[in-house]
Design a protein around this motif. Structure first.
Motif, PDB file in Angstrom:
ATOM      1  N   LYS A 129       0.894  -1.264  -0.093  1.00  0.00           N
ATOM      2  CA  LYS A 129      -0.101  -0.043  -0.163  1.00  0.00           C
ATOM      3  C   LYS A 129       0.860   1.390  -0.061  1.00  0.00           C
ATOM      4  CE  LYS A 129      -3.960  -2.274   2.337  1.00  0.00           C
ATOM      5  NZ  LYS A 129      -4.761  -2.149   3.456  1.00  0.00           N
ATOM      6  N   ILE A 130       2.084   1.139  -0.328  1.00  0.00           N
ATOM      7  CA  ILE A 130       2.925   2.406  -0.272  1.00  0.00           C
ATOM      8  C   ILE A 130       3.757   2.495  -1.453  1.00  0.00           C
ATOM      9  CG2 ILE A 130       3.300   2.233   2.212  1.00  0.00           C
ATOM     10  CD1 ILE A 130       6.131   1.068   1.818  1.00  0.00           C
TER      11      ILE A 130
ATOM     12  N   GLN B 209      -1.607   8.439   3.243  1.00  0.00           N
ATOM     13  CA  GLN B 209      -2.212   7.178   3.094  1.00  0.00           C
ATOM     14  C   GLN B 209      -2.955   7.548   1.721  1.00  0.00           C
ATOM     15  OE1 GLN B 209      -5.768   4.223   4.132  1.00  0.00           O
ATOM     16  NE2 GLN B 209      -4.702   5.449   5.950  1.00  0.00           N
ATOM     17  N   ALA B 210      -3.897   8.392   1.320  1.00  0.00           N
ATOM     18  CA  ALA B 210      -4.773   8.507   0.400  1.00  0.00           C
ATOM     19  C   ALA B 210      -4.006   8.717  -1.010  1.00  0.00           C
ATOM     20  CB  ALA B 210      -5.794   9.461   0.475  1.00  0.00           C
TER      21      ALA B 210
ATOM     22  N   VAL C  35     -11.195  12.817   0.749  1.00  0.00           N
ATOM     23  CA  VAL C  35     -10.034  12.305   1.836  1.00  0.00           C
ATOM     24  C   VAL C  35     -10.579  13.029   3.302  1.00  0.00           C
ATOM     25  CG1 VAL C  35      -7.547  12.283   2.157  1.00  0.00           C
ATOM     26  CG2 VAL C  35      -8.148  11.878   0.114  1.00  0.00           C
ATOM     27  N   ALA C  36     -10.838  12.234   4.045  1.00  0.00           N
ATOM     28  CA  ALA C  36     -11.346  12.599   5.261  1.00  0.00           C
ATOM     29  C   ALA C  36     -11.136  11.668   6.370  1.00  0.00           C
ATOM     30  CB  ALA C  36     -12.805  13.572   5.069  1.00  0.00           C
TER      31      ALA C  36
ATOM     32  N   SER D 239      -8.464   3.887   4.517  1.00  0.00           N
ATOM     33  CA  SER D 239      -8.786   3.514   5.975  1.00  0.00           C
ATOM     34  C   SER D 239      -8.029   4.191   6.918  1.00  0.00           C
ATOM     35  CB  SER D 239      -8.770   2.009   6.436  1.00  0.00           C
ATOM     36  OG  SER D 239      -9.192   1.717   7.587  1.00  0.00           O
ATOM     37  N   PRO D 240      -8.486   5.647   7.136  1.00  0.00           N
ATOM     38  CA  PRO D 240      -8.008   6.389   8.155  1.00  0.00           C
ATOM     39  C   PRO D 240      -7.692   6.104   9.366  1.00  0.00           C
ATOM     40  CG  PRO D 240     -10.265   7.168   7.708  1.00  0.00           C
ATOM     41  CD  PRO D 240     -10.083   6.041   6.691  1.00  0.00           C
ATOM     42  N   GLU D 241      -6.656   6.187   9.752  1.00  0.00           N
ATOM     43  CA  GLU D 241      -6.105   5.780  10.984  1.00  0.00           C
ATOM     44  C   GLU D 241      -6.347   6.807  12.243  1.00  0.00           C
ATOM     45  OE1 GLU D 241      -2.199   4.168  10.490  1.00  0.00           O
ATOM     46  OE2 GLU D 241      -2.777   2.734   8.960  1.00  0.00           O
ATOM     47  N   PHE D 242      -6.145   8.039  11.925  1.00  0.00           N
ATOM     48  CA  PHE D 242      -6.239   9.151  12.921  1.00  0.00           C
ATOM     49  C   PHE D 242      -7.394   9.943  12.833  1.00  0.00           C
ATOM     50  CE2 PHE D 242      -1.783   8.077  12.038  1.00  0.00           C
ATOM     51  CZ  PHE D 242      -1.115   8.629  13.331  1.00  0.00           C
TER      52      PHE D 242
END
Length: 347
Positions: free
Chosen positions: A5-6, A231-232, A271-272, A329-332
């Motif tokens: 994913k990177i 991430q996005a 992206v949120a 999948s936002p982590e923060f």
């Protein structure tokens, strides 16, 4: 994040790489073993944001302007991906000076996009904006439903989406726009007339001054920590075309929208984090986080001023499309992001 994913072992151009979002992308990409080119004219970006990157032999800084096509051409040579962050942000700035905002955000965008196409770049990921939703009242915001733009800035960001789609249709370059929702985090500048609300409030509270909220504090936003944005961007760049189109087909069917699988990829994604917080709640969160270091901040009172022109009352993103197609999948959350941001501002 998982290696699948990177972005790794690629050549990546980050325009606006000395800015808040751009410099964070630069550092992460370098840490992952990429060769990174930064194109920036330092009109809003800062050299200090590149202090770590400049020590890395896989980093190349090009001091130039996206409004200069020759600079765009030089920057994009041999690149696998372009992460286009360069722009003049701020609704108030665009109202005060619509000509420069248009020149940079549209003229510079088209030059950068055309240079990428000419250089054979397969995928062009660019910073879009939640301001595109304009006056449409529905919540949460979904990508295929927008209203009337409320500022020159919002118009420029929507026009960028139209140009991206047009270039994909005509030239075959894959374009992905990321509609950022109120991004915050380390390196976001608290100074200046157009400072974003979180660093501005943090700066005031740390100085024991009363932060001023525009309006009565009931306006709400979907605040998004910088790591979620990083991430996005990576997922948008590397999601394989075949997987992308297959997932897009299913997503389109789920919302009753026709999709032509033969078309070149040109999509936009929110992206949120997917939660909204009022400005009044935001200040209380900031006070709590800062009071760990300075208990006196708890007693600072908030002041209220007039509503700001061009602002919408409420903003909340649906992140379902990005989740389904990109695996976003936002982590923060707001709280975890504020805790991290406050640590940086207190250094």
């Amino acid at each position: 994040m998982e290696e699948s994913k990177i972005i790794k072992d690629k050549r990546v151009l980050v325009t606006g790489g000395a800015g808040f979002i751009g410099s964070n992308l630069v550092d992460v990409l370098l840490d992952q073993g990429n060769e990174v080119i930064c194109l920036d004219n330092f009109s809003t970006g800062k050299r200090e944001n590149l202090q770590f990157a400049l020590q890395n032999d896989r980093f190349n800084l090009i001091e130039g302007d996206i409004r200069n096509f020759e600079d765009c051409v030089a920057a994009v040579q041999g690149c696998d991906y372009v992460l286009h962050q360069a722009a003049l942000g701020s609704v108030p700035r665009s109202i005060a000076d619509p000509m420069t905002t248009t020149d940079v955000n549209i003229g510079g965008f088209v030059k950068m996009l055309f240079a990428a196409k000419e250089a054979g770049v397969k995928r062009f990921v660019y910073a879009a904006s939640s301001s595109t939703y304009g006056d449409h009242p529905s919540l949460p915001k979904v990508e295929h439903i927008i209203g009337n733009a409320l500022s020159p800035y919002a118009i420029t960001k929507y026009v960028d989406e139209l140009f991206a789609k047009n270039f994909s249709d005509i030239y075959g370059i894959e374009t992905i726009g990321l509609r950022y929702f109120n991004v915050f985090g380390r390196r976001q500048d608290p100074n200046g007339a157009y400072a974003a609300v979180i660093p501005k409030f943090v700066s005031e509270l740390m100085a024991h001054n009363s932060p001023v909220i525009n309006g009565d504090g009931s306006y709400s936003r979907d605040f998004t920590y910088i790591e979620n944005v990083i991430q996005a961007n990576q997922l948008a760049a590397i999601t394989p075309t075949i997987d992308f189109k297959e997932k897009l087909k299913h997503y389109s069917e789920s919302i009753g929208k026709l999709h032509d699988p033969t078309c070149t990829i040109s999509e936009v994604f929110n992206v949120a984090y997917g939660e909204r917080t009022t400005l009044k709640e935001l200040v209380e969160n900031l006070k709590s986080a800062l009071a760990i270091y300075d208990p006196k901040i708890t007693d600072i009172e908030v002041k209220y001023g007039p509503n700001r022109g061009g602002d919408i009352p409420h903003s909340l993103a649906s992140i379902n499309k990005a989740s389904v197609i990109l695996g976003y999948s936002p982590e923060f959350s707001l709280k975890t992001g504020i805790d991290q941001a406050v640590k940086w501002y207190k250094k």
